[in-house]
Design a protein around this motif. Structure first.
Motif, short mmCIF file in Angstrom:
data_model
loop_
_atom_site.label_atom_id
_atom_site.label_comp_id
_atom_site.label_asym_id
_atom_site.label_seq_id
_atom_site.Cartn_x
_atom_site.Cartn_y
_atom_site.Cartn_z
N PRO A 64 0.93 -1.34 0.01
CA PRO A 64 0.22 -0.04 0.01
C PRO A 64 0.98 1.12 -0.08
CG PRO A 64 -0.85 -1.62 1.49
CD PRO A 64 0.51 -2.03 1.21
N THR A 65 1.99 1.16 0.74
CA THR A 65 2.96 2.39 0.63
C THR A 65 3.27 2.71 -0.79
OG1 THR A 65 3.63 2.06 3.03
CG2 THR A 65 5.13 3.32 1.50
N PHE A 68 0.64 4.06 -2.54
CA PHE A 68 0.28 5.54 -2.07
C PHE A 68 1.01 6.33 -2.77
CE2 PHE A 68 1.82 8.40 1.06
CZ PHE A 68 0.92 9.46 1.09
N PRO A 260 -5.01 2.42 -0.64
CA PRO A 260 -5.05 3.96 -0.72
C PRO A 260 -6.32 4.51 -1.13
CG PRO A 260 -3.16 3.33 -1.82
CD PRO A 260 -3.76 1.95 -1.73
N CYS A 263 -8.39 4.51 2.28
CA CYS A 263 -7.93 5.42 3.14
C CYS A 263 -8.30 6.93 2.94
CB CYS A 263 -6.26 5.46 3.19
SG CYS A 263 -5.90 3.73 3.92
N GLN A 275 -2.48 9.76 5.86
CA GLN A 275 -2.92 8.83 5.06
C GLN A 275 -1.86 7.94 4.71
OE1 GLN A 275 -5.41 8.46 2.43
NE2 GLN A 275 -6.49 9.92 3.94
N ASN A 279 -2.72 3.77 5.27
CA ASN A 279 -2.26 3.07 4.35
C ASN A 279 -1.74 1.75 5.13
OD1 ASN A 279 -2.70 3.41 1.37
ND2 ASN A 279 -2.71 5.32 2.34
#
Length: 323
Positions: A64-65, A68, A260, A263, A275, A279
């Motif tokens: 997810p990072t 994002f 993302p 979120c 955020q 995430n």
């Protein structure tokens, strides 16, 4: 930080802990507390489950990072970790290793290690290529086009290899592409943790420039944001985070698009620091949930994430079309 954000993080943290406990108790055998400590009769099974939980937490943080970073940099909610072609090249490297190493005798633990190393090597090589040519691409869209071309080329080569591959090699590649969260050893987790830590460190240094970039290129430059350095940092961080997980778990990257998005629905999308934290928390929770479903149903992890992610992405497209 607002009280709403703190309550939201506390709720997610409790849910992560609960899901981790459920993961430890999910499998063919029922384990007790003593199996996870000392040299009990089922200690090896307990270690496999602990490794499974650890690798799901790491994947939930990194994928997810990466998504994002891609979505915030390209200002596109449909951008994902594979947008630069990193995961496609990792898959190509694994395909080359599987299809051409069947005549080489290696112990099983070395086979898994070399498979992961080949994926990492291919991904890092493409990352270096991206970093070297990124200076020539002033427009962000050119990077996306380049990533698409790389993905298409890698996919074509993989298809060609599959066409001429022997049955066992083809089966091994398909099993890898499904995603396997039970095959990662503790030593591999250490390597995965180091790669993810490096990616997160770069990400930490990119959040502040990303905030300026979200306000527009001209405004970001007036604030002193080095756009070229930001582009290099985004490529490096996203490549490390997505390539490391792909190498050890296979291409399970759909949550890099959908987490993302979720979120931004549950908290202010302009607060990038918050955020990023959301995430990671929500990503860990979803990966642990997918792991439980995979163990209960024996459906591959990649299939579960795709089945869950495709309706979400379709809904995002319909929502954008109405807007």
């Amino acid at each position: 930080m607002s009280d709403k954000f703190k309550i939201l993080c506390l709720f997610l943290l409790i849910a992560i802990l609960a899901m981790a406990v459920i993961n430890l108790n999910t499998g063919f055998l029922s384990l007790n507390f003593h199996d996870f400590w000392g040299n009990a009769s089922n200690s090896q099974i307990a270690e496999i489950r602990v490794n499974r939980v650890l690798v799901m937490l790491l994947a939930g943080i990194s994928i997810p990072t990466s998504g994002f970073l891609m979505q915030e940099y390209f200002q596109n909610p449909l951008a994902g970790p594979d947008i630069l072609g990193i995961t496609s090249v990792a898959s190509l490297s694994v395909a080359f290793y599987i299809f051409f190493s069947h005549d080489i005798f290696l112990p099983e633990f070395l086979q898994n290690s070399f498979l992961s190393l080949s994926a990492i090597a291919g991904s890092l090589l493409l990352m270096l290529v991206l970093l070297s040519i990124s200076k020539r691409f002033q427009d962000k869209s050119y990077l996306v086009i380049f990533g698409f071309l790389v993905s298409a080329f890698a996919g074509a080569i993989v298809s060609l290899l599959q066409f001429y591959a022997e049955n066992q090699s083809l089966k091994n590649y398909i099993l890898w592409s499904f995603g396997a969260n039970n095959m990662v050893s503790r030593n591999q987790i250490y390597v995965l943790s180091a790669l993810i830590a490096a990616g997160l460190w770069v990400c930490f240094n990119m959040i502040k420039p990303l905030i300026g970039n979200s306000l527009g290129t001209s405004y970001a430059q007036s604030l002193g944001v080095n756009l070229n350095r930001l582009k290099i940092g985004i490529i490096a961080a996203s490549s490390l985070l997505s390539a490391s997980v792909t190498a050890f778990l296979g291409p399970i990257l759909f949550i890099g698009i959908i987490v993302p998005h979720f979120c931004r629905l549950i908290y202010n999308p302009s607060r990038l620091w918050q955020q990023w934290i959301l995430n990671m928390f929500l990503g860990m929770l979803m990966m642990l949930l997918f792991s439980v479903i995979a163990e209960k149903t024996q459906i591959p992890l990649n299939v579960i994430s795709s089945v869950f992610g495709i309706p979400v992405i379709l809904g995002m497209l319909l929502k954008q079309n109405k807007a």
